[in-house]
Design a protein around this motif. Structure first.
Motif, mmCIF file in Angstrom:
data_model
loop_
_atom_site.group_PDB
_atom_site.id
_atom_site.type_symbol
_atom_site.label_atom_id
_atom_site.label_comp_id
_atom_site.label_asym_id
_atom_site.label_seq_id
_atom_site.Cartn_x
_atom_site.Cartn_y
_atom_site.Cartn_z
ATOM 1 N N MET B 100 0.119 6.991 9.916
ATOM 2 C CA MET B 100 -1.304 6.701 9.821
ATOM 3 C C MET B 100 -1.976 7.534 8.738
ATOM 4 O O MET B 100 -3.087 7.212 8.336
ATOM 5 N N MET B 101 -1.329 8.596 8.303
ATOM 6 C CA MET B 101 -1.965 9.466 7.313
ATOM 7 C C MET B 101 -1.005 9.681 6.154
ATOM 8 O O MET B 101 -0.320 10.690 6.094
ATOM 9 N N PRO B 102 -0.924 8.707 5.268
ATOM 10 C CA PRO B 102 -0.008 8.887 4.140
ATOM 11 C C PRO B 102 -0.620 9.819 3.097
ATOM 12 O O PRO B 102 -1.721 9.596 2.621
ATOM 13 N N LEU B 103 0.105 10.866 2.774
ATOM 14 C CA LEU B 103 -0.364 11.763 1.727
ATOM 15 C C LEU B 103 0.549 11.584 0.524
ATOM 16 O O LEU B 103 1.761 11.501 0.690
ATOM 17 N N PRO B 104 -0.024 11.554 -0.657
ATOM 18 C CA PRO B 104 0.852 11.402 -1.829
ATOM 19 C C PRO B 104 1.784 12.597 -1.938
ATOM 20 O O PRO B 104 1.381 13.741 -1.778
ATOM 21 N N GLY B 105 3.040 12.295 -2.184
ATOM 22 C CA GLY B 105 4.007 13.375 -2.249
ATOM 23 C C GLY B 105 4.760 13.530 -0.950
ATOM 24 O O GLY B 105 5.784 14.192 -0.891
ATOM 25 N N ARG B 106 4.258 12.920 0.133
ATOM 26 C CA ARG B 106 4.991 12.992 1.396
ATOM 27 C C ARG B 106 5.684 11.669 1.621
ATOM 28 O O ARG B 106 5.076 10.719 2.081
ATOM 29 N N ASN B 107 6.918 11.653 1.306
ATOM 30 C CA ASN B 107 7.730 10.472 1.525
ATOM 31 C C ASN B 107 8.004 10.362 3.021
ATOM 32 O O ASN B 107 8.534 11.269 3.624
ATOM 33 N N PHE B 108 7.645 9.237 3.627
ATOM 34 C CA PHE B 108 7.773 9.109 5.073
ATOM 35 C C PHE B 108 9.200 9.331 5.543
ATOM 36 O O PHE B 108 9.456 10.003 6.530
ATOM 37 N N ILE B 109 10.131 8.771 4.779
ATOM 38 C CA ILE B 109 11.523 8.876 5.209
ATOM 39 C C ILE B 109 12.017 10.319 5.100
ATOM 40 O O ILE B 109 12.622 10.857 6.012
ATOM 41 N N LYS B 110 11.722 10.953 3.980
ATOM 42 C CA LYS B 110 12.244 12.296 3.815
ATOM 43 C C LYS B 110 11.525 13.280 4.719
ATOM 44 O O LYS B 110 12.112 14.180 5.282
ATOM 45 N N HIS B 111 10.225 13.081 4.876
ATOM 46 C CA HIS B 111 9.455 14.093 5.587
ATOM 47 C C HIS B 111 9.522 13.917 7.097
ATOM 48 O O HIS B 111 9.645 14.878 7.826
ATOM 49 N N HIS B 112 9.423 12.682 7.545
ATOM 50 C CA HIS B 112 9.330 12.482 8.987
ATOM 51 C C HIS B 112 10.629 12.049 9.622
ATOM 52 O O HIS B 112 10.942 12.449 10.728
ATOM 53 N N LEU B 113 11.372 11.190 8.949
ATOM 54 C CA LEU B 113 12.584 10.700 9.586
ATOM 55 C C LEU B 113 13.694 11.742 9.516
ATOM 56 O O LEU B 113 14.417 11.944 10.471
ATOM 57 N N ARG B 114 13.841 12.392 8.372
ATOM 58 C CA ARG B 114 14.826 13.459 8.204
ATOM 59 C C ARG B 114 16.198 13.053 8.699
ATOM 60 O O ARG B 114 16.806 13.721 9.524
ATOM 61 N N SER B 115 16.653 11.937 8.205
ATOM 62 C CA SER B 115 17.978 11.394 8.503
ATOM 63 C C SER B 115 18.208 11.223 9.995
ATOM 64 O O SER B 115 19.323 11.356 10.477
ATOM 65 N N ASN B 116 17.191 10.946 10.748
ATOM 66 C CA ASN B 116 17.362 10.577 12.145
ATOM 67 C C ASN B 116 16.525 9.336 12.420
ATOM 68 O O ASN B 116 15.575 9.384 13.190
ATOM 69 N N PRO B 117 16.843 8.236 11.753
ATOM 70 C CA PRO B 117 16.029 7.041 11.986
ATOM 71 C C PRO B 117 16.246 6.540 13.398
ATOM 72 O O PRO B 117 17.336 6.635 13.936
ATOM 73 N N ASP B 118 15.205 6.033 13.998
ATOM 74 C CA ASP B 118 15.339 5.557 15.364
ATOM 75 C C ASP B 118 14.900 4.111 15.425
ATOM 76 O O ASP B 118 14.155 3.632 14.581
ATOM 77 N N LEU B 119 15.361 3.424 16.438
ATOM 78 C CA LEU B 119 14.956 2.041 16.630
ATOM 79 C C LEU B 119 13.877 1.910 17.693
ATOM 80 O O LEU B 119 13.315 0.839 17.867
ATOM 81 N N TYR B 120 13.611 2.997 18.422
ATOM 82 C CA TYR B 120 12.623 2.929 19.494
ATOM 83 C C TYR B 120 11.259 2.584 18.925
ATOM 84 O O TYR B 120 10.596 1.662 19.393
ATOM 85 N N GLY B 121 10.848 3.349 17.905
ATOM 86 C CA GLY B 121 9.527 3.162 17.304
ATOM 87 C C GLY B 121 9.323 1.754 16.782
ATOM 88 O O GLY B 121 8.406 1.055 17.217
ATOM 89 N N PRO B 122 10.176 1.295 15.848
ATOM 90 C CA PRO B 122 9.957 -0.052 15.313
ATOM 91 C C PRO B 122 9.916 -1.116 16.398
ATOM 92 O O PRO B 122 9.037 -1.982 16.378
ATOM 93 N N PHE B 123 10.850 -1.048 17.342
ATOM 94 C CA PHE B 123 10.900 -2.121 18.330
ATOM 95 C C PHE B 123 9.651 -2.159 19.187
ATOM 96 O O PHE B 123 9.002 -3.204 19.342
ATOM 97 N N TRP B 124 9.249 -1.017 19.760
ATOM 98 C CA TRP B 124 8.127 -1.065 20.693
ATOM 99 C C TRP B 124 6.794 -1.206 19.976
ATOM 100 O O TRP B 124 5.843 -1.736 20.540
ATOM 101 N N ILE B 125 6.741 -0.750 18.710
ATOM 102 C CA ILE B 125 5.516 -1.007 17.955
ATOM 103 C C ILE B 125 5.371 -2.493 17.681
ATOM 104 O O ILE B 125 4.272 -3.054 17.793
#
Lengths: 228, 305
Positions: B100-125
């Motif tokens: 919800m708060m994208p900041l330039p320079g903060r890549n969502f995948i690198k910053h938040h996922l950190r090589s632990n992608p999950d399927l819970y979030g996408p599915f239930w969202i």
């Protein structure tokens, strides 16, 4: 191999033994039947049919009572059965029929849609809980989720009765109150039964789909409008 | 290095291993003991994974279908899918906040996922979005037509099915297409800088979260409110996607880079506007034979009721 040979050595001498035909051999070979074996509980072939049906009905009724007064008990989990959920699902789907022009596709959910939502919803929630590391078994979870639809089915019956009297604002307010209370009750009851089997830092992740599930069913009940 | 680790494991099968990966991903410790979650060894370079769970799978090579990141065991085992649900409540909430708060320079995948992608979030969202769009659309039509005497409320339950098909197709087919396209463009450099399929699905799923409160707020019957909300949501959600994919795409030729980003944004816009048009506009889909069609178009044009 060596062990087998060792075991056969004590009996090596017996291979020569035989009984001559002059000696009469008689006796009685029968298996003694114990009088207090637990098999009596499982051998239900001889009981009258009424007894069989009543036993299952009593089990289902017992679980309904547990849903009415939800405490942390394992009664629902230990002897799960799916009769109750089936009964509730069919009742709910039947009560949701006869809605606004249900031959028109603008109406409420069809009979099959209710079934799909209830059963596939329960299956998906169960899979979700197991994938997150829950220790509950598949059918136990289906059993709990199905039985906890009971308050919502009761609310549906109440709503239909209220709608007989009219469909104005007052009846809507009454229906909203009834559906909200029963939705809260269902969610609370199912989390009371399911809570212990979840890993502690993921409880919210497991409870949210249950909340969504009963919310959607509550929505279907609330938006039921009778045909004119 | 592999023999050493194997010896250590055979000495003490219950121990968890920590490995320093050579790629720029952050280190991950082998996770959950018990519960069937096998330990995943992070790192883009390693292809052989050591499975720490006690089941009969033992040690086996994971399938490389998903970029060799978290998969443990074969795809026919339960533990394989359990590795995609290895998130806690706080992690999911953190990822939702990040979307919800994208900041330039903060890549969502690198910053938040950190090589632990999950399927819970996408599915239930996606599931929540389906129901929120259908229910809010129904409510908005009800509020719009409430004063009309000939209007009879209808739950329009078939819209749930339509919403489900559209949203799930978007959340799964577009990431597949995008990942396939990016992988093809990257060629042999797949491991460096490319995103795995799961990460792509994950970022698309979380980027849809902003539409949930937006769709609830669309019940407000004023057109300018709705258009403001949709623009805000598209900017936020689109920028999450663009910030994530721009670093990967900018190494490509200028034309392809811009075209890719434009396509991502265009598809996202199409989804938002399509949902708004179908679920929240009343004038378009009232059948011509309905005598209430004329008054409805009049009430749609006015901004106050």
């Amino acid at each position: 191999m060596a062990a087998a040979e060792e075991a056969s050595r004590p009996f090596a001498g017996l291979s020569d033994v035989s009984i001559s035909e002059d000696i009469p051999v008689e006796g009685d070979i029968s298996v003694p039947v114990g009088s207090t074996r637990r098999d009596d509980e499982f051998s239900t072939l001889d009981e009258p049919v009424k007894e069989t049906i009543l036993r299952d009905l009593r089990a289902v009724g017992n679980k309904f009572i547990h849903v009415l007064y939800p405490k942390r008990s394992t009664a629902l989990l230990r002897d799960w059965d799916l009769w109750g959920p089936l009964l509730l699902c069919v009742t709910l789907a039947l009560l949701l029929q006869g809605g606004a022009a249900d031959s028109d596709d603008q109406g409420g959910p069809q009979f099959a849609e209710v079934f799909v939502i209830v059963w596939f919803g329960s299956i998906i929630i169960t899979l979700n809980s197991k994938l997150l590391g829950g220790t509950i078994s598949f059918f136990q979870s289906l059993c709990v989720l199905g039985y906890c639809i009971m308050p919502l089915t009761a609310a549906m019956a109440v709503c239909r009765i209220v709608l007989v009297g009219g469909s104005g604002t007052v009846s809507f307010a009454v229906r909203l109150a009834v559906v909200s209370v029963s939705f809260g009750w269902s969610t609370f009851a199912s989390t009371a039964f399911l809570a212990d089997s979840q890993p502690p830092n993921r409880k919210a992740l497991v409870v949210y789909p249950v909340f969504l599930f009963y919310f959607v069913i509550g929505w279907m009940i609330l938006t039921f409008s009778p045909s004119q | 290095e592999f023999e050493e680790a194997a010896e250590l494991l055979s000495a003490d099968p219950g121990a968890s291993t920590l490995s320093m990966s050579s790629s720029k991903n952050t280190t991950t410790a082998a996770a959950t003991a018990g519960g069937g979650g096998g330990g995943g060894v992070g790192g883009g370079g390693e292809d052989v994974k050591l499975d720490l769970s006690d089941d009969e799978e033992g040690q086996e090579e994971s399938s490389e279908l998903l970029g060799g990141q978290k998969a443990t065991g074969g795809f026919w085992t339960f533990e394989y899918y359990q590795s995609f649900f290895n998130v806690d409540t706080m992690q999911v909430l953190d990822r939702v906040k990040g979307s919800m708060m994208p900041l330039p320079g903060r890549n969502f995948i690198k910053h938040h996922l950190r090589s632990n992608p999950d399927l819970y979030g996408p599915f239930w969202i996606c599931v929540t979005l389906v129901f929120s769009v259908a229910i809010s659309g129904n409510l908005s039509i009800f509020l719009t037509k409430m004063g009309t005497p000939t209007y009879h409320y209808r739950p329009q339950f078939h819209r749930v099915t339509i919403a489900a098909v559209v949203i799930f197709m978007y959340a799964w087919l577009v990431p597949i297409g995008l990942w396939g396209f990016l992988t093809w463009r990257q060629g042999s450099e797949r491991q460096i800088g490319g995103y795995s399929f799961m990460e792509t699905v994950c970022v698309y799923g979380y980027s849809l979260f902003i539409y949930i409160p937006t769709s609830v707020l669309w019940i407000i019957p004023y057109e300018w409110v709705r258009w403001t909300l949709i623009v805000v949501a598209m900017v936020i959600s689109g920028s999450v996607l663009v910030l994530t994919f721009w670093p990967v795409v900018r190494d490509d030729t200028k034309v392809m880079a811009v075209a890719t980003v434009v396509t991502i944004v265009a598809l996202h816009t199409l989804l938002a506007i399509g949902c708004k048009m179908y679920f929240f506009q009343t004038a378009v889909h009232v059948p011509a034979s309905d005598p209430t069609a004329q008054p409805i178009q009049l009430t749609q044009a006015t901004t106050h009721h």
